[in-house]
Enzyme design. Structure first.
Site, mmCIF file in Angstrom:
data_model
loop_
_atom_site.group_PDB
_atom_site.id
_atom_site.type_symbol
_atom_site.label_atom_id
_atom_site.label_comp_id
_atom_site.label_asym_id
_atom_site.label_seq_id
_atom_site.Cartn_x
_atom_site.Cartn_y
_atom_site.Cartn_z
ATOM 1 N N LYS A 55 7.348 -6.619 -5.750
ATOM 2 C CA LYS A 55 5.908 -6.832 -5.574
ATOM 3 C C LYS A 55 5.342 -7.589 -6.763
ATOM 4 O O LYS A 55 4.539 -8.509 -6.610
ATOM 5 C CB LYS A 55 5.195 -5.488 -5.390
ATOM 6 C CG LYS A 55 5.418 -4.909 -3.992
ATOM 7 C CD LYS A 55 4.999 -3.461 -3.857
ATOM 8 C CE LYS A 55 5.407 -2.924 -2.483
ATOM 9 N NZ LYS A 55 5.242 -1.493 -2.319
ATOM 10 N N GLN A 99 2.773 3.489 -5.505
ATOM 11 C CA GLN A 99 4.034 3.479 -4.756
ATOM 12 C C GLN A 99 4.397 4.896 -4.304
ATOM 13 O O GLN A 99 4.438 5.824 -5.111
ATOM 14 C CB GLN A 99 5.150 2.899 -5.650
ATOM 15 C CG GLN A 99 6.482 2.735 -4.960
ATOM 16 C CD GLN A 99 6.461 1.682 -3.859
ATOM 17 O OE1 GLN A 99 5.936 0.592 -4.019
ATOM 18 N NE2 GLN A 99 7.014 2.031 -2.704
ATOM 19 N N ASP A 122 -3.230 -1.243 0.456
ATOM 20 C CA ASP A 122 -2.193 -0.633 1.291
ATOM 21 C C ASP A 122 -2.789 -0.117 2.608
ATOM 22 O O ASP A 122 -2.051 0.220 3.538
ATOM 23 C CB ASP A 122 -1.565 0.565 0.548
ATOM 24 C CG ASP A 122 -0.141 0.273 0.100
ATOM 25 O OD1 ASP A 122 0.449 -0.706 0.599
ATOM 26 O OD2 ASP A 122 0.374 1.045 -0.727
#
Ligand code: NAD
Length: 298
Positions: A55, A99, A122
């Site tokens: 990422k 994460q 997200d």
């Protein structure tokens, strides 16, 4: 093998990343800063480290600012939420990604709830999930968003199609079903308690498999010409006969090829779309926060 049956997610993702990167300079000119994505990693899970590394690389390659926070396994929930609140207040941060999975002593729902929905690239915050459910502008989780892009690229209008989503997670299955419903598909969500899954799948024009069981969906479950999006990423055991540790999806790919209209391979299908959509969501968040119109066609 007919290559026009393979949906090349890697190539589509590369194109999307290119479109995002080419929109960044205009944002920098208008806002006087780069779009910024903060990624928070707790602990040293090897898979999460690889995801976070990819990422960061993709963010920098797109011309955006990457902020990385690596916290030890021992961090408390309160400390993690304090960091999220600092990132909420930081004007240079447009997107915040924590994460998952988090260590078991931390409630991931509480941490996600602490993220400013305007920075929730997200799309996991209940505000964004709710907006998606009622058809308002929302940040949509990256994996199902990528699946939808691949489907629309292949099929154009999805209206009236019978779609079966296998899996009902908040990260993939549920938002995928909402997206397909918004495209006017007739949507069935199948899950671990579904009876006669083969029969359910046989009726589908579109199948999105997000289960996490290697090659569970068999070729003869598929209607001729069906379009299959395989989200599953399963690593076979190194001892597993001739397969020796290779990655497979939730669909028996070789069998499926004889039936489908098109299918995403694993790897090289949905996987690359997830990061590309994260960059896309970050660019959109940056524009909204700066009071600018997000570029079209992303
Ligand atoms: P999850 O474990 O949260 O959910 C799995 C779902 O599958 C559950 O809803 C469950 O009801 C359903 N299920 C389990 N057994 C079943 C069965 N026998 N029949 C029908 N349904 C069954 O998983 P997730 O986070 O949604 O991820 C699913 C898969 O997608 C995993 O392999 C994961 O690695 C992969 N994934 C890939 C990406 C990507 O970027 N390509 C992103 C997220 C997840």
């Amino acid at each position: 093998m007919s290559s026009d049956k393979i949906i090349d997610g890697k190539a589509f993702a590369a194109g999307l990343r290119q479109r995002v990167a080419s929109a960044v300079p205009a944002f920098v000119k208008a806002a006087g800063r780069k779009p910024g994505l903060a990624v928070v990693l707790v602990g040293d899970d090897p898979a999460s480290q690889v995801y976070v590394g990819s990422k960061k690389k993709a963010t920098v390659e797109a011309g955006m600012e990457s902020f990385e926070y690596r916290l030890p396994d021992s961090v408390s929930q309160g400390e993690l939420i304090t960091l999220v609140e600092q990132l909420n207040a930081d004007d240079g941060v447009d997107g915040i990604l924590v994460q998952l999975p988090l260590p078991s002593h931390i409630d991931d729902k509480a941490v996600i709830a602490a993220i400013d929905p305007a920075k929730d690239v997200d799309g996991f915050h209940v505000v964004n999930a709710g907006r998606l459910a009622v058809g308002e502008d929302a940040f949509v989780p990256c994996t199902p968003l990528g699946c939808l892009m691949l489907l629309k690229d292949r099929l154009g209008d999805l209206s009236g199609k019978n779609a079966v989503v296998i899996g009902r997670s908040n990260i993939v299955g549920k938002p995928m079903a909402q997206l397909l419903l918004a495209e006017n598909c007739t949507v069935t969500i199948a899950h671990s308690r579904t009876e006669d899954l083969a029969d359910v799948v046989r009726r589908a024009d579109i199948i999105v498999a997000a289960v996490g069981r290697p090659e569970m969906v068999k070729g003869d479950w598929l209607k001729d010409g069906a379009i299959v999006i395989d989200v599953g990423i399963n690593r076979l055991a190194p001892t597993d006969g001739e397969h020796k540790g290779r990655l497979v999806g939730d669909v028996a790919f070789d069998e499926a090829l004889g039936h489908v209209g098109a299918i995403t391979p694993v790897p090289g299908g949905v996987g690359p779309m997830t990061i590309a959509c994260l960059l896309r969501n970050t660019l959109v968040a940056a524009h909204r926060r700066a009071g600018l119109l997000a570029p079209e066609g992303l």
